[in-house]
Scaffold this active site. Structure first.
Site, PDB file in Angstrom:
ATOM      1  CG  HIS A  30      -0.252  -0.268   2.525  1.00 40.85           C
ATOM      2  ND1 HIS A  30       0.661   0.613   3.056  1.00 40.85           N
ATOM      3  CD2 HIS A  30      -0.309  -1.314   3.394  1.00 40.85           C
ATOM      4  CE1 HIS A  30       1.112   0.140   4.219  1.00 40.85           C
ATOM      5  NE2 HIS A  30       0.548  -1.038   4.436  1.00 40.85           N
ATOM      6  N   GLY A  32       1.932   3.110   2.258  1.00 39.67           N
ATOM      7  CA  GLY A  32       2.947   3.131   3.322  1.00 39.67           C
ATOM      8  C   GLY A  32       4.234   2.472   2.848  1.00 39.67           C
ATOM      9  CG  HIS A  33       4.298  -1.743   2.110  1.00 39.32           C
ATOM     10  ND1 HIS A  33       2.976  -2.111   2.074  1.00 39.32           N
ATOM     11  CD2 HIS A  33       4.856  -2.440   3.147  1.00 39.32           C
ATOM     12  CE1 HIS A  33       2.734  -2.994   3.027  1.00 39.32           C
ATOM     13  NE2 HIS A  33       3.847  -3.206   3.702  1.00 39.32           N
ATOM     14  CD  GLN A  57       7.513 -10.459  11.116  1.00 39.06           C
ATOM     15  OE1 GLN A  57       8.628 -10.550  10.605  1.00 39.06           O
ATOM     16  NE2 GLN A  57       6.861  -9.297  11.145  1.00 39.06           N
ATOM     17  CD  GLN A 149       8.954  -3.900  12.249  1.00 37.45           C
ATOM     18  OE1 GLN A 149       8.389  -4.980  12.326  1.00 37.45           O
ATOM     19  NE2 GLN A 149       8.862  -3.125  11.188  1.00 37.45           N
ATOM     20  CB  SER A 181      -2.510  -1.959   8.203  1.00 37.12           C
ATOM     21  OG  SER A 181      -2.332  -3.341   8.497  1.00 37.12           O
ATOM     22  CB  SER A 182      -0.815  -5.795   4.602  1.00 37.65           C
ATOM     23  OG  SER A 182       0.334  -5.102   4.158  1.00 37.65           O
ATOM     24  NE  ARG A 183      -1.913  -8.646  10.741  1.00 42.14           N
ATOM     25  CZ  ARG A 183      -0.612  -8.392  10.924  1.00 42.14           C
ATOM     26  NH1 ARG A 183      -0.172  -7.159  10.847  1.00 42.14           N
ATOM     27  NH2 ARG A 183       0.235  -9.374  11.168  1.00 42.14           N
TER      28      ARG A 183
END
Ligand code: AMP
Length: 276
Positions: A30, A32-33, A57, A149, A181-183
């Protein structure tokens, strides 16, 4: 852009390349990346995008199984943003038979996300250490959305003398404030609307701190009320030192408000720096 699957090929590709930038990701790109890939493109001679859904993870098998994957789409997007290499190794390339080593970061990796997701940051630290050794980047780009992170990676880089700079870029958000977010694709329409309460709560807390609110319990309560307005309850709302992630007793300097909330089937995290 070349797609590379093995360590020998990525090492050959970066040899003598000048300043090498690495963008670690688990894919399902998305904005963000892509903001990280563009920043790497602007700052580096060679841009390597790491694409690997790292099983170690994930602490919930269902979350790993449901994690969105679309390498073809990701490859097209990374190429359009100027990536030179998409390094998408297999699980066997990263964790060959007999694999036995884990990097654990004490303290900072044990609180908040670390407490809620046992083993998560050991998985992150280990795979990040491995990718730094595989690729040998001069600089690696991370998003502020995963603030803990970043803190864990910075601690590890300092403690293990890893020769890599860490660049952190701001969280990219949807128009209603929801952190990308990918989610997010797993949110149904009603949950998607309710999810905006995370950013609304954080923004209200930021404004309250700017207006003089200094008690971290009261700051967390501001966020809690915004969530409750949508029928949401946080797993945690923490007001911490942005570097150490230790709780603050008074917001008398910039602090980080971090939270995790389950919205329907999806666990969302977000954070914001609040400044008195
Ligand atoms: P992931 O693929 O979720 O592991 O994320 C890969 C990188 O993208 C991490 O450094 C994340 O912090 C970063 N990232 C994820 N979401 C965002 C966002 N909304 N804005 C900026 N960076 C992000």
């Amino acid at each position: 852009m070349r797609i590379v699957r093995d360590v020998a090929s990525v090492r050959a590709a970066v040899a003598g390349a000048g300043r090498v930038g690495l963008v670690p990701t688990m894919g399902a790109f998305h904005e963000g990346h892509l903001s990280l890939v563009r920043a790497a493109r602007a700052a580096c001679d060679l841009v390597v995008v790491w694409l690997f859904v790292n099983p170690t993870q994930f602490n919930e098998a269902a979350d790993l199984a449901a994690y969105p994957r679309d390498e073809e789409r990701d490859a097209a997007l990374a190429a359009a943003c100027g990536a030179d290499i998409l390094f998408a190794p297999t699980v066997e390339e990263v964790y060959p038979a007999g694999y036995a080593t884990t990097v654990t970061v004490a303290g900072i990796a044990d609180v908040l996300e670390g407490a809620q997701r046992p083993g998560h940051f050991a998985g992150v630290a280990t795979v990040v250490a491995k990718m730094f050794n595989m690729v040998g980047p001069d600089v690696a780009f991370f998003g502020a959305k995963d603030a803990q992170q970043v803190a864990v990676v910075r601690r590890m880089v300092a403690d293990l003398d890893l020769p890599v700079e860490i660049e952190v870029l701001p969280t990219v958000r949807e128009p209603d404030g929801l952190a990308m977010s990918s989610r997010n694709v797993r949110l149904g329409p009603d949950d998607r609307r309710r999810a905006a309460a995370l950013h609304r709560g954080l923004s209200t807390a930021r404004d309250a701190v700017a207006a003089g609110l200094g008690d971290p319990v009261a700051v967390a309560a501001v966020v809690e009320r915004a969530l409750a307005g949508e029928g949401l309850t946080a797993e945690y709302i923490a007001v911490v030192d942005p570097g150490s992630f230790a709780p603050v007793t008074s917001v008398d300097r910039p602090a980080l408000v971090a939270l995790a909330v389950r919205v329907g089937p999806v666990r969302l995290i977000d954070n914001m720096v609040v400044t008195p």
